[in-house]
Design an enzyme around this catalytic site. Structure first.
Site, PDB file in Angstrom:
ATOM      1  N   PHE A   1     -19.611   9.330   4.172  1.00  0.00           N
ATOM      2  CA  PHE A   1     -18.610   8.937   3.130  1.00  0.00           C
ATOM      3  C   PHE A   1     -18.590   7.446   2.922  1.00  0.00           C
ATOM      4  O   PHE A   1     -18.638   6.735   3.990  1.00  0.00           O
ATOM      5  CB  PHE A   1     -17.250   9.397   3.422  1.00  0.00           C
ATOM      6  CG  PHE A   1     -16.154   8.996   2.632  1.00  0.00           C
ATOM      7  CD1 PHE A   1     -15.872   9.343   1.383  1.00  0.00           C
ATOM      8  CD2 PHE A   1     -15.521   7.785   2.891  1.00  0.00           C
ATOM      9  CE1 PHE A   1     -14.791   9.156   0.520  1.00  0.00           C
ATOM     10  CE2 PHE A   1     -14.611   7.168   1.948  1.00  0.00           C
ATOM     11  CZ  PHE A   1     -13.980   8.017   0.794  1.00  0.00           C
TER      12      PHE A   1
ATOM     13  N   ASP B   1       0.849  -1.154  -0.104  1.00  0.00           N
ATOM     14  CA  ASP B   1      -0.058  -0.222   0.188  1.00  0.00           C
ATOM     15  C   ASP B   1       0.850   1.280   0.092  1.00  0.00           C
ATOM     16  O   ASP B   1       2.233   1.228   0.236  1.00  0.00           O
ATOM     17  CB  ASP B   1      -0.858   0.080   1.240  1.00  0.00           C
ATOM     18  CG  ASP B   1      -1.811   1.189   1.304  1.00  0.00           C
ATOM     19  OD1 ASP B   1      -2.136   1.728   0.241  1.00  0.00           O
ATOM     20  OD2 ASP B   1      -2.000   1.706   2.718  1.00  0.00           O
ATOM     21  N   LYS B   2       0.271   2.488  -0.176  1.00  0.00           N
ATOM     22  CA  LYS B   2       1.124   3.604  -0.368  1.00  0.00           C
ATOM     23  C   LYS B   2       0.932   4.476   1.135  1.00  0.00           C
ATOM     24  O   LYS B   2       1.700   4.607   1.733  1.00  0.00           O
ATOM     25  CB  LYS B   2       1.006   4.363  -1.614  1.00  0.00           C
ATOM     26  CG  LYS B   2       1.640   5.797  -1.497  1.00  0.00           C
ATOM     27  CD  LYS B   2       1.425   6.655  -2.567  1.00  0.00           C
ATOM     28  CE  LYS B   2       0.056   7.545  -2.245  1.00  0.00           C
ATOM     29  NZ  LYS B   2       0.283   8.564  -1.212  1.00  0.00           N
TER      30      LYS B   2
ATOM     31  N   LEU C   1       5.318  -0.566 -15.049  1.00  0.00           N
ATOM     32  CA  LEU C   1       3.936  -0.685 -15.665  1.00  0.00           C
ATOM     33  C   LEU C   1       2.975   0.101 -14.680  1.00  0.00           C
ATOM     34  O   LEU C   1       3.153   0.225 -13.451  1.00  0.00           O
ATOM     35  CB  LEU C   1       3.323  -2.322 -15.504  1.00  0.00           C
ATOM     36  CG  LEU C   1       2.305  -2.719 -15.975  1.00  0.00           C
ATOM     37  CD1 LEU C   1       1.970  -4.009 -16.233  1.00  0.00           C
ATOM     38  CD2 LEU C   1       1.017  -2.225 -15.083  1.00  0.00           C
TER      39      LEU C   1
ATOM     40  N   LYS D   1      -6.920  -5.325  -4.766  1.00  0.00           N
ATOM     41  CA  LYS D   1      -5.488  -5.670  -4.048  1.00  0.00           C
ATOM     42  C   LYS D   1      -5.379  -7.110  -3.860  1.00  0.00           C
ATOM     43  O   LYS D   1      -4.238  -7.585  -4.366  1.00  0.00           O
ATOM     44  CB  LYS D   1      -5.463  -4.776  -2.700  1.00  0.00           C
ATOM     45  CG  LYS D   1      -5.244  -3.325  -3.011  1.00  0.00           C
ATOM     46  CD  LYS D   1      -5.131  -2.767  -1.458  1.00  0.00           C
ATOM     47  CE  LYS D   1      -5.062  -1.157  -1.772  1.00  0.00           C
ATOM     48  NZ  LYS D   1      -4.522  -0.478  -0.450  1.00  0.00           N
TER      49      LYS D   1
END
Length: 1153
Positions: free
Chosen positions: A478, A331-332, A676, A715
């Protein structure tokens, strides 16, 4: 000798046969029983907690286990909720209460729950006793973020129950005196228990391979049994009438048939050689893995002092698996970045504000040959004097004011007052559900718009120290589908306003076309600014608003309330109603928040790449943001060709994959690296059955892969795609939030980062760390060590058992294939326990072929010697064959020396048992010295266990043989045997003949065909021996770390072989360096014209290179065989001569050949 058979086929006593198995099973049973006991004790403690319920008109205390659905219960502050409870009332004003959900989702910030105004007055026994209502709600499920229910307060009055009124079991009441609620779910129906599924069982590849090796050994054992049984039947057929001297049935002539003898012989030989299958290996491995996991927990280098968070091995089953990772899926946000948000820039009314420069922007400028510096003064991240000036007087001042109001009230933040100074708004602590909301609220406070209070029906903000209260009509929450949140408020003037913030694409789709039909300036400028912010790696949100007519709102609100009282499919119905009101918006502006990279992320990614590990980043960010973050953290470089997959449907994505895959092939042939890039929309099509293998093939050709705008499900799908279709690949997933859980559980190894998004990722992981940079040490140091240790433990265990048990089949030739045991029964049962277990256990825990410093300095070791060949089938059989060879030497050499018997000092014959103890002594010596040969890292513990195991054998024999109680056959045999010179000479000869080939092979291999780690061992040895002449300055090391690959380090430029470069042009470049300085040089012989040695280059980070020189002047040769390296000028390196720098200006000339 006559052997008593306790079972028809068994040459061993029941005790000897059963004890090892019982021991292994007992250890396992005790461990599991202890774990069950702890669980039972914990369950009993929880079930017997007390809670107050309303029964018979009074509050009564009952056990948790006796609570029932429909009970009205009272919970006090700091108490845990015993069940899922629908909130009725609280002691706090406005019906609010605060709960701690860290046991459920790991999040430490308090959550607010609010009772309905219609039920908040139900706070006394009298009122509660008169309550006659029912609750209709959803069926029990595991969704902790949703609850759909209806409270039928009266026959005509239905009230909507949502997660705002739900108090979940496992949570605790905080900052509230007490609450009253109705139990809706108990026991296994609670959401906590529904979420308490077992973590997917993960087994290491070594464990799986071990099972296949056990099957191989069993087949080998069966072959021995077949041979032994066949020879037993043949022997009886030939000798049964001539065996009168054996007595018993042979003397009487009444014997069983050879076929039956062969049949029983098969099982007898299986039983007598069953030690070949190392039953105790599983216990040894469990202990080794457990201690290895402790070392991971205790590693100070992976301790994060700022958060007081050590590394945590949550399982001991996968310690060796982290040593063979091929792919990392990361993950970032919160994983590569800090997930600590700072409001840095914004665009309001078409004007961009903010003077700061991000790390990503600096990295992007550096790629283009430019240099940027952050000119901001110390203080807040957002600095721009024009912003406040334009707020005071500018044509866009209304936009700025509305933008700040939205930042201040359009959120779900809870203000928490300071205990010492509760009226000081600057000391309010904002409890936010996400770091983004907290950053926006804090930025608004810094700019003078201070969020100060929230009630069930109002939200207040202080503007220039003047409190302004808005009536809160609705909150449109949200979620990942909506990608936006809105609030509807009534301002002090009575206007009904909808404030909406969300992703740019979502907001732009809902802008009012009538407003921007003629003048599209603000949306265009804002879109341009959004692109600039994304390029700088900032997280963006768009802000929009609209004014709603009273009649329109009332009509819509009826639909909204009705949708909220639905039980079935409430979520989708509410979303559909929200769509109706979130239209015709006016764009106000956008925010840009910086999420800084964690310390050491670029270096960590570079190390992992050099280790041969591919990194795929799976993030929800926009493509531009993800790409620039990739450059900032060294995941992407200027030399890479960025290949972006595009397409709106399956056909277009397939075509794009085909074209780009061909381009990637071409780039690979040219030596160009590929990266990519794909978005979540294209990824949906790429993961379809028709495209997924093509997508995977394309991804395998790329050094880096970035997937943008991906969902949690995608993911996990990407991880599954690689895991299931790339042969022998090992996948690791790392993340910090709940949206990473599915990915973490799908990978072979899951790593959770304990960050700002709670502990759900950590609780679902196999390993937990505080920072991404610690992953390098976890894999490259602990992973590699653990893998090499575990494989060595397994191979050595098989070897020592084969060496011990194979002698039984050899002895069969001399015992009429009767399956007579070569050793006393008790000696066979304790062989693996007392005499050979501790040395390999210590190696499995402490062995280090190279230091941790060298592991990180030369990450290619991870993929070089470590991957695939440590536990290969070929290497397994090399160890087995070596065990067979040692068994033959240990049996036949004593047999040859003992051929004509041996007289004792008292003139008596030695006897069989003296011969048996002699061979057993050889086994103990050989297998323990073999363990010493395989040791690469010596400590006092190694010496104690290896030499101590040998000493224990001699002590045991002396004690055992001097006690008539244990065995009359062996009485005083130790006293006799150890006095004979023949014993010691035989022992010396056997040990030498067994281990000399090992030593010679290792010597040749180390000197003439060294492996990568052996070169580094030599470097460490020389550095330790001569630290002053070999120490590398820190500046040189740092200088090396920034060099390009073409400047390379010989030990770091190739993951295949550190002694040779794959490309000839790289080799020529390295050979032409002018500062190779030999540090040791030893000729193979005094007459040889070809010598080997090592050269050292400080500019390459202290690398060693094997030298091959044709000739060295004899004047420089020392008596020790090493020559003085300070006074020479030329060498031939790999048959090429290069000039070398020396400290002397004058030196003897060396003849050139």
């Amino acid at each position: 000798m006559q052997n008593k058979l306790y079972f028809p086929f068994s040459p061993l006593t029941p005790t000897v046969s059963v004890v090892p198995l019982v021991f292994v099973l007992s250890v396992t049973a005790i461990r599991e029983a202890y774990e069950d006991f702890l669980r039972h004790r914990s369950d009993k403690e929880i079930n017997n907690r007390l809670v107050e319920v309303l029964r018979e008109g009074e509050w009564q205390k009952i056990f948790w286990k006796n609570i029932r659905v429909g009970d009205i219960t009272k919970i006090y502050g700091k108490e845990f909720f015993p069940a899922d409870i629908a909130l009725l009332s609280t002691t706090e004003p406005k019906g609010m209460c605060y709960i701690d959900t860290c046991n459920l989702d790991g999040e430490t910030n308090l959550k607010v729950r609010q009772a309905l105004p219609e039920t908040n007055e139900l706070n006394s026994i009298e009122k509660l006793s008169k309550l006659n209502s029912s609750i209709a709600c959803e069926l029990p499920n595991n969704n902790i973020n949703n609850f759909d229910g209806t409270l039928n307060l009266t026959q005509d009055e239905k009230l909507s129950l949502t997660k705002t009124q739900l108090l979940l079991r496992g949570c605790a009441l905080k900052n509230t005196k007490s609450i009253i609620g109705i139990v809706v779910f108990t026991g296994k129906d609670t959401k906590l228990i529904r979420n308490s599924k077992e973590v997917p069982s993960k087994r290491s590849s070594v464990e799986i391979e071990l099972n296949s090796r056990l099957i191989t050994i069993f087949l080998f054992l069966s072959t021995i049994g077949i041979v032994g049984g066949l020879m037993s039947g043949l022997w009886q057929n030939k000798w049964e009438k001539k065996s009168w001297y054996l007595g018993g049935k042979y003397q009487s002539g009444v014997t069983s048939s050879p076929v039956y003898t062969g049949f029983t012989g098969f099982f007898s030989f299986i039983i007598v050689t069953n030690v070949m299958i190392p039953i105790s290996l599983y216990v040894t491995l469990e202990i080794v893995k457990l201690i290895q996991s402790f070392f991971i927990n205790w590693d100070k280098e992976m301790y994060h002092e700022e958060t007081d968070t050590p590394a945590k091995a949550r399982t001991s089953n996968l310690t060796e698996e982290i040593g063979i990772i091929d792919y990392i899926f990361s993950d970032k946000t919160g994983t590569l970045t800090c997930n600590i948000m700072e409001f840095m820039k914004c665009s309001v009314g078409g004007i961009s504000y903010g003077e700061g420069i991000t790390e990503v922007a600096i990295a992007a400028a550096k790629r283009n040959g430019k240099e940027l510096k952050d000119t901001r003064k110390e203080g807040p991240a957002f600095q721009d004097r024009n912003f406040l000036q334009n707020l005071a007087s500018h044509e866009t001042s209304e936009y700025i004011q509305e933008f700040l109001i939205m930042m201040g009230i359009c959120h779900t933040v809870l203000p928490e007052a300071d205990e010492e100074d509760p009226d000081n708004l600057d000391k309010l602590v904002y409890q936010a559900a996400s770091p983004d909301e907290g950053a926006l609220a804090n930025a608004a406070r810094m700019l003078g718009y201070k969020f100060c209070d929230r009630t069930p029906g109002t939200v207040s903000i202080s503007i220039n120290n003047k409190k302004v209260t808005y009536e809160l009509l609705n909150i449109l929450e949200f979620n990942s589908t909506r990608k936006r949140m809105s609030i509807i408020v009534r301002d002090p003037e009575g206007n009904i306003i909808l404030y909406c913030k969300g992703a740019d694409n979502v907001i732009y789709e809902r802008l009012n076309p009538k407003i921007y039909q003629q003048d599209n300036k603000i949306p265009d400028l804002t879109l341009e600014h959004l692109g600039e912010f994304a390029t700088e790696g900032l997280r963006t949100l768009c802000f929009a608003s609209r004014t709603i007519e009273e009649d329109q709102y009332l009509e819509w609100n009826k639909k909204f309330k009705k949708a909220n009282t639905e039980i079935k499919d409430r979520k989708n119905k509410v979303m559909a109603v929200c769509e109706e009101i979130e239209v015709n918006l006016k764009l106000v502006g956008c925010s840009a928040i910086e999420d800084k990279l964690q310390d050491g992320v670029p270096d960590a990614i570079e190390l992992l790449a050099r280790a041969g590990i591919k990194l795929w980043v799976l993030t929800g960010d926009k493509q531009e943001t993800a790409i620039n973050i990739g450059f900032a953290c060294s995941l992407l470089t200027n030399e890479m060709d960025l290949l972006v997959i595009e397409g709106d449907n399956e056909k277009q994505v397939y075509q794009s994959l085909n074209n780009l895959n061909d381009k990637a092939k071409s780039n690979n042939k040219k030596g160009i690296q590929n990266a990519l890039i794909i978005t979540g929309r294209c990824l949906t099509s790429a993961l379809l059955a028709k495209n997924k293998l093509l997508f995977l093939e394309f991804g395998k050709r790329c050094v880096s892969v970035i997937c943008c705008r991906v969902s949690p499900l995608q993911k996990a799908q990407v991880v599954d795609l690689v895991r299931e279709n790339v042969k022998n690949s090992k996948c690791l997933a790392i993340g910090d939030g709940a949206n990473d859980v599915s990915m973490i559980q799908a990978a072979h190894v899951g790593v959770g980062i304990s960050g700002q998004e709670g502990l759900q990722a950590v609780m679902s992981s196999d390993y937990a760390i505080a920072q991404f940079r610690f992953l390098t040490r976890l894999l490259l140091v602990h992973g590699r060590w653990c893998y090499k240790r575990a494989t060595l433990v397994i191979l050595y265990s098989f070897y020592k058992n084969v060496a011990f048990s194979f002698m039984q089949i050899l002895f069969g030739y001399f015992s009429g294939w009767s399956a007579q045991t070569l050793f006393p029964a008790i000696f066979m049962s304790i062989y693996n326990v007392f005499f050979t277990s501790l040395p390999i256990l210590v190696i499995g825990v402490l062995d280090q072929d190279v230091s941790a410093k060298s592991e990180l300095k030369h990450p290619q070791l991870y993929s070089g010697d470590n991957r695939n060949n440590q536990f290969s089938f070929k290497r397994f059989w090399v160890w087995i064959i070596e065990g067979v060879y040692h068994a033959c030497v240990m049996f036949f050499i004593p047999t040859l020396f003992y051929k004509n018997d041996m007289l004792r000092s008292d003139g008596k014959d030695s006897g069989f048992w003296l011969f048996s103890i002699l061979i057993y002594s050889c086994v103990v010596f050989v297998v323990n010295l073999k363990c010493a040969i395989e040791t690469t890292f010596w400590t006092w513990v190694h010496h104690v266990t290896i030499w101590g195991s040998v000493a224990v054998w001699f002590i045991f024999v002396l004690i055992f043989s001097n006690s008539f109680f244990f065995s009359s056959d062996l009485y005083q045999i130790g006293n006799v045997l150890f006095k004979l010179p023949f014993f010691w000479l035989t022992l010396l000869f056997v040990v030498t003949l067994c281990l000399l080939p090992d030593i010679l092979i290792k010597f040749y291999q180390r000197n003439y065909s060294p492996k990568d780690f052996q070169i580094i061992q030599e470097q460490e040895r020389i550095e330790k021996k001569n630290p002053e002449g070999f120490e590398i300055e820190k500046k040189q090391s740092e200088k090396f770390s920034t060099k390009k690959n073409d400047q390379g380090n010989l030990l770091q430029s190739s993951s295949e072989n550190l002694l040779h470069q794959e490309e000839s042009n790289e080799e020529d470049h390295l050979l032409n360096q002018k500062n190779w300085e030999p540090i040791s040089y030893k000729p193979t012989s005094t007459e040889s014209s070809k010598y080997l040695g090592y050269a050292f280059n400080p500019d390459f980070g202290g690398s060693l290179r094997l030298l091959d020189a044709k000739r060295v002047a004899s004047d420089f040769k020392e008596e020790s065989g090493f020559f003085n390296v300070q006074n020479f000028k030329k060498y031939a390196v790999l048959n090429k001569e290069i000039n070398l720098k020396t400290d002397t200006t004058e030196s003897s000339e060396i003849d050139e050949i």
